[in-house]
Design a protein around this motif. Structure first.
Motif, PDB file in Angstrom:
ATOM      1  N   PHE A 299       8.573  -6.934  -3.755  1.00 67.41           N
ATOM      2  CA  PHE A 299       8.437  -7.865  -4.868  1.00 67.41           C
ATOM      3  C   PHE A 299       9.655  -7.840  -5.790  1.00 67.41           C
ATOM      4  O   PHE A 299      10.105  -6.785  -6.235  1.00 67.41           O
ATOM      5  CB  PHE A 299       7.142  -7.586  -5.638  1.00 67.41           C
ATOM      6  CG  PHE A 299       5.932  -8.046  -4.889  1.00 67.41           C
ATOM      7  CD1 PHE A 299       5.517  -9.373  -4.935  1.00 67.41           C
ATOM      8  CD2 PHE A 299       5.227  -7.154  -4.081  1.00 67.41           C
ATOM      9  CE1 PHE A 299       4.419  -9.799  -4.214  1.00 67.41           C
ATOM     10  CE2 PHE A 299       4.126  -7.580  -3.360  1.00 67.41           C
ATOM     11  CZ  PHE A 299       3.715  -8.907  -3.414  1.00 67.41           C
TER      12      PHE A 299
ATOM     13  N   CYS B  50      13.098 -14.447  -1.382  1.00 69.80           N
ATOM     14  CA  CYS B  50      12.198 -13.305  -1.188  1.00 69.80           C
ATOM     15  C   CYS B  50      12.919 -12.192  -0.435  1.00 69.80           C
ATOM     16  O   CYS B  50      13.928 -12.420   0.239  1.00 69.80           O
ATOM     17  CB  CYS B  50      10.929 -13.712  -0.446  1.00 69.80           C
ATOM     18  SG  CYS B  50      11.149 -14.180   1.277  1.00 69.80           S
TER      19      CYS B  50
ATOM     20  N   LEU C 248       6.429  -8.050   2.061  1.00 68.94           N
ATOM     21  CA  LEU C 248       7.289  -8.467   0.966  1.00 68.94           C
ATOM     22  C   LEU C 248       7.621  -7.280   0.066  1.00 68.94           C
ATOM     23  O   LEU C 248       6.779  -6.409  -0.161  1.00 68.94           O
ATOM     24  CB  LEU C 248       6.621  -9.554   0.134  1.00 68.94           C
ATOM     25  CG  LEU C 248       6.551 -10.959   0.721  1.00 68.94           C
ATOM     26  CD1 LEU C 248       5.772 -11.870  -0.215  1.00 68.94           C
ATOM     27  CD2 LEU C 248       7.941 -11.525   0.965  1.00 68.94           C
TER      28      LEU C 248
ATOM     29  N   ASN D 201       9.685 -14.362  -4.640  1.00 68.59           N
ATOM     30  CA  ASN D 201       8.612 -13.853  -3.769  1.00 68.59           C
ATOM     31  C   ASN D 201       7.926 -14.985  -3.010  1.00 68.59           C
ATOM     32  O   ASN D 201       6.716 -14.970  -2.777  1.00 68.59           O
ATOM     33  CB  ASN D 201       7.584 -13.056  -4.594  1.00 68.59           C
ATOM     34  CG  ASN D 201       8.245 -11.955  -5.399  1.00 68.59           C
ATOM     35  OD1 ASN D 201       9.080 -11.213  -4.879  1.00 68.59           O
ATOM     36  ND2 ASN D 201       7.909 -11.862  -6.680  1.00 68.59           N
TER      37      ASN D 201
END
Length: 269
Positions: free
Chosen positions: A222, A210, A220, A204
């Motif tokens: 996760f 990521c 994002l 991340n």
């Protein structure tokens, strides 16, 4: 055979030395340690055996034929103890090395095609260069060609880094809250490699690994963990996401930072 250490050393793993391990270990320039320590110096490769029995450093030859005469040339910067060269660990062929230029004629018995430095206990040697060529004459060292030497090393070791936006469409989304991404392998290696990572392996993080939503670059997704699968022409990255991620409705892009390094090593197992 990669061996002109006075002109340059291809050290893909960027280590200044390679300590003893109890298994074959790929070091610099495609040389494989079988129980010796290897040091990378400015113009030499340093090989040390501190074990109570003989150990070796080997390299696979581009080609070698039994019952054919080969000339072996090794320039030794310094040597302590008993160090020999042979083909295929055939100790009956052992030729002892001394300081300066050593030139021998040798005839392999088997077809294995390995050139070997054989170090007895407490032996230490620094090598400027080594060469194996067919026939009974040493014709000198060819001009060092870094791209060619790097290409030969890549058959044994490869690194992947700095991957941007490998896209995972909805029909590639799998069960168990995970995404699969395919990274092409551009080099056919000597054998199936192991996969490991080094550098910044944080999850991340844009410096590490990521996931981002494909339709919203700054969002994002996760990650909880990741793993790899080696296939003939690709590295498959499986990324597991947190339980609250709606994988059925979110396409994802994979980002690997410049310091997140996937290492493909044919001798790391």
């Amino acid at each position: 055979m990669n061996s002109d250490f006075k002109s340059g050393i291809i050290n893909q793993k960027s280590q200044s030395s390679y300590a003893y391990v109890d298994k074959p270990l790929l070091t610099a320039d495609g040389w494989i340690s079988y129980g010796v320590n290897v040091g990378i110096e400015t113009n030499t490769l340093k090989i040390v055996n501190r074990k109570p029995e003989a150990h070796t450093l080997k390299q696979k030859l581009d080609r070698a034929y039994p019952n054919q005469v080969y000339t072996v040339a090794v320039y030794v910067a310094s040597v302590t103890g008993n160090v020999y060269v042979n083909f295929n660990s055939e100790t009956s062929l052992n030729k002892k090395l001394v300081a300066g230029l050593n030139v021998f004629q040798m005839t392999p018995i088997s077809t294995l095609g390995e050139f070997v430095f054989f170090l007895e206990t407490n032996a230490e040697i620094k090598i400027n260069f080594a060469k194996v060529e067919p026939g009974q004459n040493y014709t000198g060292m060819p001009l060092w060609n870094k791209p060619l030497e790097l290409k030969k090393c890549s058959y044994r070791y490869n690194e992947i880094r700095g991957i941007r936006a490998y896209y995972c469409e909805k029909n590639n989304i799998k069960d168990n809250k995970s995404y699969y991404f395919s990274i092409p392998r551009t080099v056919v290696m000597d054998k199936v490699p192991s996969v490991s990572v080094r550098g910044d392996t944080s999850v991340n993080s844009t410096n590490g690994i990521c996931l981002r939503a494909a339709n919203a670059v700054n969002k994002l997704i996760f990650i909880s963990r990741y793993d790899f699968e080696i296939r003939p022409y690709e590295v498959l990255v499986r990324v597991y996401v947190t339980n609250d991620t709606d994988v059925e409705n979110i396409d994802a892009q994979l980002f690997l930072g410049d310091n997140f390094v996937i290492c493909l090593d044919t001798y790391d197992y």
